[in-house]
Scaffold this motif. Sequence first.
Motif, PDB file in Angstrom:
ATOM      1  N   GLY A  34       7.949   3.637 -10.191  1.00 41.87           N
ATOM      2  CA  GLY A  34       7.901   4.324 -11.471  1.00 41.87           C
ATOM      3  C   GLY A  34       6.555   4.217 -12.168  1.00 41.87           C
ATOM      4  O   GLY A  34       6.461   4.358 -13.386  1.00 41.87           O
ATOM      5  N   TRP A  35       5.509   3.990 -11.395  1.00 41.65           N
ATOM      6  CA  TRP A  35       4.163   3.808 -11.942  1.00 41.65           C
ATOM      7  C   TRP A  35       3.372   5.099 -11.887  1.00 41.65           C
ATOM      8  O   TRP A  35       3.500   5.894 -10.955  1.00 41.65           O
ATOM      9  N   SER A  36       2.507   5.268 -12.870  1.00 45.93           N
ATOM     10  CA  SER A  36       1.515   6.341 -12.826  1.00 45.93           C
ATOM     11  C   SER A  36       0.338   5.855 -11.981  1.00 45.93           C
ATOM     12  O   SER A  36       0.244   4.666 -11.636  1.00 45.93           O
ATOM     13  N   GLN A  37      -0.567   6.778 -11.676  1.00 45.70           N
ATOM     14  CA  GLN A  37      -1.780   6.369 -10.967  1.00 45.70           C
ATOM     15  C   GLN A  37      -2.576   5.391 -11.821  1.00 45.70           C
ATOM     16  O   GLN A  37      -3.191   4.466 -11.295  1.00 45.70           O
ATOM     17  N   GLY A  38      -2.556   5.573 -13.129  1.00 50.21           N
ATOM     18  CA  GLY A  38      -3.242   4.649 -14.037  1.00 50.21           C
ATOM     19  C   GLY A  38      -2.647   3.255 -13.995  1.00 50.21           C
ATOM     20  O   GLY A  38      -3.376   2.257 -14.032  1.00 50.21           O
ATOM     21  N   ALA A  74      -0.981  10.228   6.437  1.00 52.68           N
ATOM     22  CA  ALA A  74       0.339   9.581   6.437  1.00 52.68           C
ATOM     23  C   ALA A  74       0.315   8.304   5.603  1.00 52.68           C
ATOM     24  O   ALA A  74       1.251   8.030   4.845  1.00 52.68           O
ATOM     25  N   LEU A  75      -0.751   7.535   5.722  1.00 57.52           N
ATOM     26  CA  LEU A  75      -0.881   6.318   4.920  1.00 57.52           C
ATOM     27  C   LEU A  75      -0.968   6.669   3.445  1.00 57.52           C
ATOM     28  O   LEU A  75      -0.305   6.055   2.603  1.00 57.52           O
ATOM     29  N   SER A  76      -1.737   7.675   3.113  1.00 58.19           N
ATOM     30  CA  SER A  76      -1.884   8.109   1.725  1.00 58.19           C
ATOM     31  C   SER A  76      -0.547   8.524   1.126  1.00 58.19           C
ATOM     32  O   SER A  76      -0.215   8.163  -0.009  1.00 58.19           O
ATOM     33  N   GLN A  77       0.237   9.278   1.893  1.00 53.36           N
ATOM     34  CA  GLN A  77       1.548   9.719   1.420  1.00 53.36           C
ATOM     35  C   GLN A  77       2.478   8.536   1.190  1.00 53.36           C
ATOM     36  O   GLN A  77       3.230   8.514   0.210  1.00 53.36           O
ATOM     37  N   GLN A  78       2.417   7.564   2.058  1.00 52.52           N
ATOM     38  CA  GLN A  78       3.281   6.388   1.906  1.00 52.52           C
ATOM     39  C   GLN A  78       2.880   5.572   0.682  1.00 52.52           C
ATOM     40  O   GLN A  78       3.744   5.050  -0.028  1.00 52.52           O
ATOM     41  N   LEU A  79       1.592   5.462   0.416  1.00 53.33           N
ATOM     42  CA  LEU A  79       1.143   4.740  -0.775  1.00 53.33           C
ATOM     43  C   LEU A  79       1.620   5.460  -2.038  1.00 53.33           C
ATOM     44  O   LEU A  79       2.078   4.820  -2.990  1.00 53.33           O
ATOM     45  N   ARG A  80       1.533   6.778  -2.052  1.00 57.40           N
ATOM     46  CA  ARG A  80       2.023   7.555  -3.196  1.00 57.40           C
ATOM     47  C   ARG A  80       3.529   7.333  -3.377  1.00 57.40           C
ATOM     48  O   ARG A  80       4.017   7.123  -4.487  1.00 57.40           O
ATOM     49  N   HIS A  81       4.265   7.380  -2.287  1.00 61.84           N
ATOM     50  CA  HIS A  81       5.714   7.172  -2.328  1.00 61.84           C
ATOM     51  C   HIS A  81       6.044   5.780  -2.886  1.00 61.84           C
ATOM     52  O   HIS A  81       6.935   5.647  -3.733  1.00 61.84           O
ATOM     53  N   ALA A  82       5.324   4.760  -2.444  1.00 58.37           N
ATOM     54  CA  ALA A  82       5.562   3.399  -2.917  1.00 58.37           C
ATOM     55  C   ALA A  82       5.263   3.278  -4.414  1.00 58.37           C
ATOM     56  O   ALA A  82       5.998   2.608  -5.153  1.00 58.37           O
ATOM     57  N   ARG A  83       4.198   3.927  -4.867  1.00 57.80           N
ATOM     58  CA  ARG A  83       3.853   3.897  -6.292  1.00 57.80           C
ATOM     59  C   ARG A  83       4.939   4.571  -7.121  1.00 57.80           C
ATOM     60  O   ARG A  83       5.411   4.029  -8.124  1.00 57.80           O
ATOM     61  N   LYS A  84       5.365   5.745  -6.682  1.00 55.81           N
ATOM     62  CA  LYS A  84       6.382   6.481  -7.429  1.00 55.81           C
ATOM     63  C   LYS A  84       7.721   5.743  -7.424  1.00 55.81           C
ATOM     64  O   LYS A  84       8.465   5.805  -8.408  1.00 55.81           O
ATOM     65  N   ALA A  85       8.032   5.055  -6.332  1.00 57.32           N
ATOM     66  CA  ALA A  85       9.275   4.289  -6.260  1.00 57.32           C
ATOM     67  C   ALA A  85       9.306   3.181  -7.312  1.00 57.32           C
ATOM     68  O   ALA A  85      10.376   2.789  -7.772  1.00 57.32           O
ATOM     69  N   ALA A 134      -4.499  -2.816  -9.588  1.00 58.10           N
ATOM     70  CA  ALA A 134      -5.376  -3.011  -8.429  1.00 58.10           C
ATOM     71  C   ALA A 134      -6.828  -3.258  -8.840  1.00 58.10           C
ATOM     72  O   ALA A 134      -7.673  -3.530  -7.995  1.00 58.10           O
ATOM     73  N   GLY A 135      -7.127  -3.129 -10.133  1.00 56.21           N
ATOM     74  CA  GLY A 135      -8.486  -3.376 -10.602  1.00 56.21           C
ATOM     75  C   GLY A 135      -9.466  -2.274 -10.250  1.00 56.21           C
ATOM     76  O   GLY A 135     -10.622  -2.538  -9.919  1.00 56.21           O
ATOM     77  N   THR A 136      -8.997  -1.044 -10.348  1.00 62.25           N
ATOM     78  CA  THR A 136      -9.866   0.085 -10.026  1.00 62.25           C
ATOM     79  C   THR A 136      -9.636   1.209 -11.028  1.00 62.25           C
ATOM     80  O   THR A 136      -8.906   1.050 -11.997  1.00 62.25           O
ATOM     81  N   ASP A 137     -10.229   2.328 -10.772  1.00 55.57           N
ATOM     82  CA  ASP A 137     -10.153   3.500 -11.633  1.00 55.57           C
ATOM     83  C   ASP A 137      -9.039   4.427 -11.148  1.00 55.57           C
ATOM     84  O   ASP A 137      -8.853   4.578  -9.936  1.00 55.57           O
ATOM     85  N   PRO A 138      -8.310   5.078 -12.054  1.00 52.62           N
ATOM     86  CA  PRO A 138      -7.256   6.005 -11.622  1.00 52.62           C
ATOM     87  C   PRO A 138      -7.766   7.116 -10.692  1.00 52.62           C
ATOM     88  O   PRO A 138      -7.023   7.591  -9.832  1.00 52.62           O
TER      89      PRO A 138
END
Length: 88
Positions: free
Chosen positions: A24-28, A11-22, A34-38
């Motif tokens: 308009g960001w890619s995983q990259g 559930a946390l993972s899904q919410q983080l994905r939703h927040a990123r997409k909201a 965030a200072g990490t790898d995609p």
Amino acid sequence: MDVTVFRDVKALSQQLRHARKAKGWSQGDLAQRAGTDPRQISRIETAAHEPKLSLLLAVLAALELDLGLVPRRGASSQTARPRPEDIF
């Protein structure tokens, strides 16, 4: 203020994905902020990897989200004992 309570990693993972997409960001994009790898972002968003707390906090900060600790409803401080599934 809305508070979302998470009891499992998926559930946390899904919410983080939703927040990123909201945003308009890619995983990259998120990884760079965030200072990490995609690949790490992908693993977090699919719940294939449970990140270190420091990485989770960096991802949350990049998404302009906060991690909060809220008292559990109906729990007594004398009898409340966290269960493993209550951690995330």
